[in-house]
Design a protein around this motif. Structure first.
Motif, PDB file in Angstrom:
ATOM      1  N   PRO A  17     -24.017 -19.020   8.220  1.00  0.00           N
ATOM      2  CA  PRO A  17     -22.836 -18.578   8.971  1.00  0.00           C
ATOM      3  C   PRO A  17     -23.207 -17.438   9.913  1.00  0.00           C
ATOM      4  N   PRO A  18     -22.462 -17.273  10.982  1.00  0.00           N
ATOM      5  CA  PRO A  18     -22.774 -16.186  11.918  1.00  0.00           C
ATOM      6  C   PRO A  18     -22.630 -14.832  11.217  1.00  0.00           C
ATOM      7  N   PRO A  19     -23.399 -13.822  11.682  1.00  0.00           N
ATOM      8  CA  PRO A  19     -23.294 -12.506  11.051  1.00  0.00           C
ATOM      9  C   PRO A  19     -21.903 -11.918  11.254  1.00  0.00           C
ATOM     10  N   GLY A  20     -21.464 -11.156  10.286  1.00  0.00           N
ATOM     11  CA  GLY A  20     -20.139 -10.555  10.365  1.00  0.00           C
ATOM     12  C   GLY A  20     -19.866  -9.782   9.086  1.00  0.00           C
ATOM     13  N   PRO A  21     -18.704  -9.212   8.966  1.00  0.00           N
ATOM     14  CA  PRO A  21     -18.378  -8.450   7.761  1.00  0.00           C
ATOM     15  C   PRO A  21     -18.280  -9.379   6.554  1.00  0.00           C
ATOM     16  N   SER A  22     -18.689  -8.864   5.444  1.00  0.00           N
ATOM     17  CA  SER A  22     -18.595  -9.668   4.234  1.00  0.00           C
ATOM     18  C   SER A  22     -17.160  -9.687   3.751  1.00  0.00           C
ATOM     19  N   GLY A  23     -16.833 -10.680   3.015  1.00  0.00           N
ATOM     20  CA  GLY A  23     -15.486 -10.788   2.486  1.00  0.00           C
ATOM     21  C   GLY A  23     -14.635 -11.700   3.337  1.00  0.00           C
ATOM     22  N   PRO A  24     -13.383 -11.829   2.957  1.00  0.00           N
ATOM     23  CA  PRO A  24     -12.495 -12.735   3.694  1.00  0.00           C
ATOM     24  C   PRO A  24     -12.184 -12.190   5.079  1.00  0.00           C
ATOM     25  N   PRO A  25     -11.834 -13.086   5.987  1.00  0.00           N
ATOM     26  CA  PRO A  25     -11.488 -12.623   7.333  1.00  0.00           C
ATOM     27  C   PRO A  25     -10.224 -11.791   7.290  1.00  0.00           C
ATOM     28  N   PRO A  26     -10.051 -10.891   8.258  1.00  0.00           N
ATOM     29  CA  PRO A  26      -8.855 -10.030   8.251  1.00  0.00           C
ATOM     30  C   PRO A  26      -7.591 -10.848   8.474  1.00  0.00           C
ATOM     31  N   VAL A  27      -6.535 -10.418   7.856  1.00  0.00           N
ATOM     32  CA  VAL A  27      -5.235 -11.042   8.048  1.00  0.00           C
ATOM     33  C   VAL A  27      -4.487 -10.168   9.049  1.00  0.00           C
ATOM     34  N   TYR A  28      -4.220 -10.709  10.205  1.00  0.00           N
ATOM     35  CA  TYR A  28      -3.579  -9.941  11.253  1.00  0.00           C
ATOM     36  C   TYR A  28      -2.095  -9.802  10.970  1.00  0.00           C
ATOM     37  N   GLY A  29      -1.560  -8.607  11.227  1.00  0.00           N
ATOM     38  CA  GLY A  29      -0.152  -8.354  11.002  1.00  0.00           C
ATOM     39  C   GLY A  29       0.175  -7.932   9.581  1.00  0.00           C
ATOM     40  N   SER A  30      -0.844  -7.766   8.755  1.00  0.00           N
ATOM     41  CA  SER A  30      -0.560  -7.400   7.367  1.00  0.00           C
ATOM     42  C   SER A  30      -0.296  -5.908   7.216  1.00  0.00           C
ATOM     43  N   GLY A  31      -0.678  -5.070   8.188  1.00  0.00           N
ATOM     44  CA  GLY A  31      -0.420  -3.634   8.131  1.00  0.00           C
ATOM     45  C   GLY A  31      -1.425  -2.903   7.263  1.00  0.00           C
ATOM     46  N   PRO A  32      -1.329  -1.583   7.257  1.00  0.00           N
ATOM     47  CA  PRO A  32      -2.265  -0.785   6.471  1.00  0.00           C
ATOM     48  C   PRO A  32      -1.998  -0.919   4.975  1.00  0.00           C
ATOM     49  N   LYS A  33      -3.030  -0.681   4.224  1.00  0.00           N
ATOM     50  CA  LYS A  33      -2.942  -0.782   2.773  1.00  0.00           C
ATOM     51  C   LYS A  33      -2.121   0.384   2.229  1.00  0.00           C
ATOM     52  N   PRO A  34      -1.138   0.122   1.362  1.00  0.00           N
ATOM     53  CA  PRO A  34      -0.341   1.216   0.798  1.00  0.00           C
ATOM     54  C   PRO A  34      -1.184   2.120  -0.099  1.00  0.00           C
ATOM     55  N   MET A  35      -0.778   3.370  -0.192  1.00  0.00           N
ATOM     56  CA  MET A  35      -1.482   4.350  -1.025  1.00  0.00           C
ATOM     57  C   MET A  35      -0.965   4.284  -2.458  1.00  0.00           C
ATOM     58  N   SER A  36      -1.770   4.804  -3.341  1.00  0.00           N
ATOM     59  CA  SER A  36      -1.301   4.972  -4.713  1.00  0.00           C
ATOM     60  C   SER A  36      -0.303   6.128  -4.735  1.00  0.00           C
ATOM     61  N   GLN A  37       0.474   6.202  -5.799  1.00  0.00           N
ATOM     62  CA  GLN A  37       1.475   7.267  -5.909  1.00  0.00           C
ATOM     63  C   GLN A  37       0.807   8.637  -5.912  1.00  0.00           C
ATOM     64  N   GLN A  38      -0.322   8.770  -6.579  1.00  0.00           N
ATOM     65  CA  GLN A  38      -1.024  10.051  -6.637  1.00  0.00           C
ATOM     66  C   GLN A  38      -1.567  10.442  -5.261  1.00  0.00           C
ATOM     67  N   ASP A  39      -2.099   9.472  -4.527  1.00  0.00           N
ATOM     68  CA  ASP A  39      -2.594   9.762  -3.175  1.00  0.00           C
ATOM     69  C   ASP A  39      -1.459  10.199  -2.251  1.00  0.00           C
ATOM     70  N   GLU A  40      -0.313   9.540  -2.380  1.00  0.00           N
ATOM     71  CA  GLU A  40       0.829   9.945  -1.564  1.00  0.00           C
ATOM     72  C   GLU A  40       1.251  11.375  -1.878  1.00  0.00           C
ATOM     73  N   LYS A  41       1.281  11.729  -3.160  1.00  0.00           N
ATOM     74  CA  LYS A  41       1.661  13.096  -3.526  1.00  0.00           C
ATOM     75  C   LYS A  41       0.647  14.099  -2.990  1.00  0.00           C
TER      76      LYS A  41
END
Length: 146
Positions: A17-41
């Protein structure tokens, strides 16, 4: 019907396969990953305490502004606290400028002192509330940033 894999010629290697980031392809429109409650505090607490460090360069609203812009979409708790801290810092900065000018005619001196005390005490109270996971709203502060 499912497609059958294409037969390969004997001795040939499969095409990598062509070189690229490992893992699944990005899902567009999914937004940023939410923080844990402790990180938010933690980030909400830092949004209230950041003005003390940012005041060293004369821009106390810079710390909450950075937290708000970078993390506003990561959780409602950190967004609300960063917005509150930013609103308070904008209002106190304006108040200190106005009361500082009024100090030349001596009427602004008590207001500068009162604003300075509020600038120190209220963010500390807000930081303690944020660290405990409680919602906090600064008194007498309009919502300029939501």
């Amino acid at each position: 019907m499912t497609e059958q894999p294409q037969p390969q010629a004997p001795g040939s290697q499969p095409v990598p396969p062509p070189p690229g980031p490992s893992g699944p392809p990005p899902v567009y429109g999914s937004g940023p990953k939410p923080m844990s409650q402790q990180d938010e505090k933690t980030w909400a607490t830092l949004a209230h305490l950041a003005p003390f460090a940012a005041a060293l360069v004369g821009l106390p609203f810079l710390g909450p502004l950075i937290v708000f812009l970078l993390l506003k979409d990561r959780g409602p708790f950190v967004r609300a606290h960063a917005a509150q801290a930013l609103n308070f810092q904008i209002i106190t900065t304006i108040a200190l400028w106005v009361f500082g000018l009024l100090s030349f005619v001596l009427i602004g001196i008590p207001f500068v002192i009162a604003t300075g005390i509020a600038w120190i005490v209220l963010p500390i109270i807000a930081a303690i509330k944020a660290n405990n996971g409680e919602w906090y709203r600064y008194p007498f502060t309009p919502e300029l940033v939501k």
